[in-house]
Scaffold this motif. Structure first.
Motif, PDB file in Angstrom:
ATOM      1  N   SER A  11       0.824  -1.213   0.000  1.00  0.00           N
ATOM      2  CA  SER A  11       0.000   0.000   0.000  1.00  0.00           C
ATOM      3  C   SER A  11       0.854   1.258   0.000  1.00  0.00           C
ATOM      4  O   SER A  11       0.332   2.367   0.074  1.00  0.00           O
TER       5      SER A  11
ATOM      6  N   SER B  64       0.244  -3.419   6.464  1.00  0.00           N
ATOM      7  CA  SER B  64       0.463  -4.528   7.393  1.00  0.00           C
ATOM      8  C   SER B  64       1.318  -4.033   8.558  1.00  0.00           C
ATOM      9  O   SER B  64       1.961  -2.975   8.474  1.00  0.00           O
TER      10      SER B  64
ATOM     11  N   GLY C 252       2.020   6.401  10.669  1.00  0.00           N
ATOM     12  CA  GLY C 252       1.318   7.194  11.671  1.00  0.00           C
ATOM     13  C   GLY C 252       0.196   8.009  11.070  1.00  0.00           C
ATOM     14  O   GLY C 252       0.113   8.178   9.851  1.00  0.00           O
TER      15      GLY C 252
END
Ligand SMILES: Cc1cc2nc3c(=O)[nH]c(=O)nc-3n(C[C@H](O)[C@H](O)[C@H](O)COP(=O)(O)OP(=O)(O)OC[C@H]3O[C@@H](n4cnc5c(N)ncnc54)[C@H](O)[C@@H]3O)c2cc1C
Length: 308
Positions: A75, A136, A146
């Motif tokens: 991602s 993940s 974050g």
């Protein structure tokens, strides 16, 4: 098999597959395996089914001279239009999560949203920020993911990793991670994160759920979640919000081929349907040069390019 995937690696993948401990695909279209929906074929994509299978595959790759790359949920990755010569090893099947007291011990492929949900069910607070980040645990530790004031460095106690060259498994304490903004020590090493232990604080389950929902609503209203992307394209430049600079430069909606600066959030580059990696790279280079010319600020890509 070819110059990049050696017979011994192929044999290891084959025997793990026969034991039901791994799956693999040859000429695997990487566009199907990442959130950007971009990328040509990898010679081989492998999904180990347990941590020992992951370690065995990495050691087999090292020992045989097979070219490989480790991915979590992909991602934060832009795969090349030519794909990848060698094997991409995905950790997405390694997602055991164990809650014990105030700690969560989870495997590297555990999705952050599932971790946040497990914490909520146990009335543990600290992972609300991670709800909705499509990565993940391994990828999040790797780059100290974050959001909304939280980041992995605040909750991580330790991680366990495999050193590919020696095959040795060791662990790092929180302080040894050298965490910084979107940085950990793992970014400077080739170690594979196998699992991590997080420490949370007891809280009220309803309040934790409310915070998670609030974060998710904020994501839905501010981020182009309806289009494929890899999240924020650029890191924050010191003292600046990069998305505000891009917006201020009038680049929202600017397009190269099928890649577009999101009109909803200028920090996101979206794939409007037929974007290539070359489109995305040309667009990000254009953005960087406009921002430098207009503000004298150098911006750095957060999304990692992989392949061919
Ligand atoms: C819609 C959207 C929203 C997002 N929002 C946020 C956000 O709010 N905050 C944020 O920080 N990020 C965000 N991201 C980016 C991304 O989800 C995070 O960076 C996430 O932590 C990446 O995890 P991953 O598993 O997808 O890693 P991948 O993209 O698979 O890999 C990223 C890097 O980590 C390495 N890596 C992955 N697993 C391991 C492992 N087990 N051992 C060693 N190295 C490993 C890979 O080699 C690669 O270099 C967003 C992305 C999208 C698409």
């Amino acid at each position: 098999m070819n110059d990049y995937i050696k017979a011994d690696f192929f044999a290891a993948a084959d025997s793990l597959k026969a034991e039901g401990r791994a799956e693999y695909e040859l000429s695997a279209p990487l566009s199907r395996c990442c959130t950007f929906r971009i990328g040509g074929p990898a010679d081989m994509a492998v999904w180990p089914g347990d941590i020992e299978a992951l370690s065995a595959l990495v050691c087999a790759a090292e020992n045989s001279g097979t070219r490989y790359f480790i991915c979590g949920s992909a991602s934060n990755i832009l795969f090349s239009d030519e794909g990848f010569r060698g094997a991409i090893i995905f950790t997405t099947k390694l997602k055991k999560i164990c809650v014990s007291g105030n700690t969560i011990h989870a495997e590297c492929g555990a999705p952050l949203s599932l971790l946040a949900m497990a914490a909520q069910r146990a009335s543990l607070s600290g992972l609300e920020f991670a709800y909705g980040i499509p990565g993940s645990l391994g990828g999040a530790v790797f780059m100290n993911a974050g959001a909304y004031g939280g980041e992995m460095s605040q909750i991580l106690i330790s991680s366990e990793y495999l050193s590919p060259k020696s095959g040795k498994i060791s662990s790092l304490s929180a302080a040894e991670h050298d965490f910084g903004y979107r940085h950990s020590l793992y970014m400077e090493r080739d170690d594979i994160i196998l699992s991590a232990v997080l420490e949370l604080v007891p809280g009220d389950g309803d309040e934790i759920q409310r915070k998670m929902d609030e974060n998710m609503d904020a994501r839905r209203s501010k981020q182009p979640l309806e289009s494929p992307s890899a999240g924020s394209m650029f890191k924050r430049a010191p003292g600046h919000f990069t998305s505000a600079l891009i917006d201020g430069a009038g680049l929202k909606g600017y397009k190269v081929g099928g890649a577009e600066v999101s009109s909803k959030h200028a920090g996101f580059v979206i794939n409007t349907g037929d974007a290539t990696a070359a489109d995305v790279i040309a667009l990000t280079e254009h953005i960087s040069s406009v921002i430098f010319e207009k503000y004298g600020v150098e911006i750095e890509r957060e999304v990692r390019t992989v392949g061919p």
